[in-house]
Design a protein around this motif. Structure first.
Motif, PDB file in Angstrom:
ATOM      1  N   THR A 146     114.647 -21.684  -9.201  1.00 21.67           N
ATOM      2  CA  THR A 146     114.338 -21.363 -10.588  1.00 21.67           C
ATOM      3  C   THR A 146     114.491 -19.865 -10.777  1.00 21.67           C
ATOM      4  O   THR A 146     113.667 -19.085 -10.301  1.00 21.67           O
TER       5      THR A 146
ATOM      6  N   GLN B 225     120.957 -16.482 -11.972  1.00 19.83           N
ATOM      7  CA  GLN B 225     121.304 -17.819 -12.431  1.00 19.83           C
ATOM      8  C   GLN B 225     120.925 -18.866 -11.384  1.00 19.83           C
ATOM      9  O   GLN B 225     120.728 -18.549 -10.208  1.00 19.83           O
ATOM     10  N   SER B 226     120.838 -20.116 -11.845  1.00 17.91           N
ATOM     11  CA  SER B 226     120.526 -21.198 -10.922  1.00 17.91           C
ATOM     12  C   SER B 226     121.642 -21.321  -9.894  1.00 17.91           C
ATOM     13  O   SER B 226     122.751 -20.833 -10.091  1.00 17.91           O
TER      14      SER B 226
ATOM     15  N   THR C 151     114.300 -15.740 -15.823  1.00 15.33           N
ATOM     16  CA  THR C 151     115.112 -15.946 -17.024  1.00 15.33           C
ATOM     17  C   THR C 151     115.455 -14.626 -17.715  1.00 15.33           C
ATOM     18  O   THR C 151     114.727 -13.650 -17.615  1.00 15.33           O
TER      19      THR C 151
ATOM     20  N   ASP D 297     121.788 -10.843 -14.246  1.00 11.61           N
ATOM     21  CA  ASP D 297     121.471 -12.188 -14.705  1.00 11.61           C
ATOM     22  C   ASP D 297     121.318 -13.083 -13.477  1.00 11.61           C
ATOM     23  O   ASP D 297     122.295 -13.378 -12.795  1.00 11.61           O
TER      24      ASP D 297
END
Length: 131
Positions: free
Chosen positions: A32, A61-62, A35, A59
């Motif tokens: 996770t 990211q998953s 965000t 960023d």
């Protein structure tokens, strides 16, 4: 010979159970991601080098993908997380490879991530803030 076989069986079983202990460094990675877009608020490596990362956004990211962007520069890296560590790897990128490390998590909230080098002989610190 009859006495050796039970003794060996006990030793093998004891070693098998001992190898099942949980270690925080072997925890599964967190999938996770934090965000949103992040920037480096502070980077210390023997001196304040925060300005080296001015203009970059990050960023998480998953799937462990970490994207860094600065204008038209796009660099892909990886990230993962255990209960105690935050691992970043940008490969051999000339600027972002400075961030490659198994960082110790000092503080992590929805808007701030504070990391410290996992080597006690180093005083490196990395702080991200959410944009």
């Amino acid at each position: 010979m009859k006495k050796i076989i039970p003794a060996l069986t006990i030793i093998i079983l004891a070693l098998s159970f001992n190898s099942c202990t949980k270690d925080s460094t072997t925890d599964p990675t967190n999938t996770t991601p934090p965000t949103g877009q992040w920037r480096i608020h502070y980077y210390w490596d023997e001196k304040d080098e925060t300005s080296d990362f001015s203009g970059y956004t990050f960023d998480f990211q998953s799937g462990g993908v970490l994207k860094a962007t600065k204008g038209v520069i796009f660099v892909n890296g990886t990230w993962s997380e255990t209960s105690t560590k935050f691992i970043i790897d940008f490969g051999a990128d000339p600027v972002l490879s400075e961030l490659n490390d198994d960082w110790l998590k000092i503080d992590k909230t929805a808007t701030f991530i504070k990391l410290k080098d996992d080597n006690p002989a180093q005083d490196d610190e990395l702080h991200f803030t959410k944009l």
